[in-house]
Enzyme design. Sequence first.
Site, PDB file in Angstrom:
ATOM      1  N   ASP A   1       0.800  -1.222   0.000  1.00  0.00           N
ATOM      2  CA  ASP A   1       0.000   0.000   0.000  1.00  0.00           C
ATOM      3  C   ASP A   1       0.834   1.274   0.000  1.00  0.00           C
ATOM      4  OD1 ASP A   1       1.038  -0.120   2.506  1.00  0.00           O
ATOM      5  OD2 ASP A   1      -0.854   0.138   3.577  1.00  0.00           O
ATOM      6  N   GLU A   2       2.094   1.180  -0.447  1.00  0.00           N
ATOM      7  CA  GLU A   2       2.930   2.382  -0.388  1.00  0.00           C
ATOM      8  C   GLU A   2       4.046   2.327  -1.419  1.00  0.00           C
ATOM      9  OE1 GLU A   2       6.051   4.206   2.800  1.00  0.00           O
ATOM     10  OE2 GLU A   2       4.119   3.568   3.561  1.00  0.00           O
TER      11      GLU A   2
END
Length: 290
Positions: free
Chosen positions: A30-31
């Site tokens: 998620d990054e």
Amino acid sequence: YEIMPSLVGSEMCIRDSAAIAPQIEDRGIDEIYLDLTDLPDDSHTLALRIKQAVYQATGLTCSIGITPNKLLSKMASELDKPDGITILSAADFATRIGPLSVSKVGGIGPKATRKLQDLGIHTLADLAGADAGVLQEQFGATYAAWLRDVARGIDDRPVVTVRETKSVSRETTFEQDLHPRHDRAALSAVFTPLCQRLAGDLQRKGLVSRTIGIKLRFEDFRTVTRDLSLDESTDQPQAIRRAAGLCLKRIALQGRIRLLGVRASGLMTVQEREQAGRPVQRELDWVEGA
């Protein structure tokens, strides 16, 4: 230069974002960080293009922070969730970042946050004005120096592309320090999922690891690491869990534990490994209690 952490969740996001900004660091599911330094468009236009690419790839929105470094970009991306664009210069640090709680910084966990609060340090602005000698006395020279850099928004870490990746790691800081014997069940409940998530990161990046390591930070901020070289490279959770467990057995567990981490290094791509004519270790039975 400008860097963007984007909260996304797909290989397609990484591919399509890389088409806009080739210098990309994949930090997990998620990054990601993108280096926008040499791109011709202005920051807001680039952010809109990235958001569009993410949405077209996944149907999901994302939050974007664009700042002079990774530390500030990570915090900036949290300011206007769930679908915002935050662009900050160094001049904005005092007004936008300074008022944030010290707990917003990755690397300042619950224990350190409470210790800082006991010293009357609640925000990053408070931390910037703290006495350097007091910080060193309470946290040790290395961590205190890092805290002072954080308080001033200093972060010299570059964007690291997949080819440059030396290691991949997963770690967690506990809300309360855990006793290695009395809290064994709680530690085990975290240890195995960490290994599973690390394996997932390797598989998603197309990497295998020849060396597995473990990292422990104790209640007195003492940090201990151990590494183990494998006979064959792996990207499998069972093999990672077993190796990490063997590393854990080589550490004298004296004192409560505040941070637990697992690291994979000695990396190469699956293709490179297969071309070298060496198999990838794919399956091992779980070793309970390791």
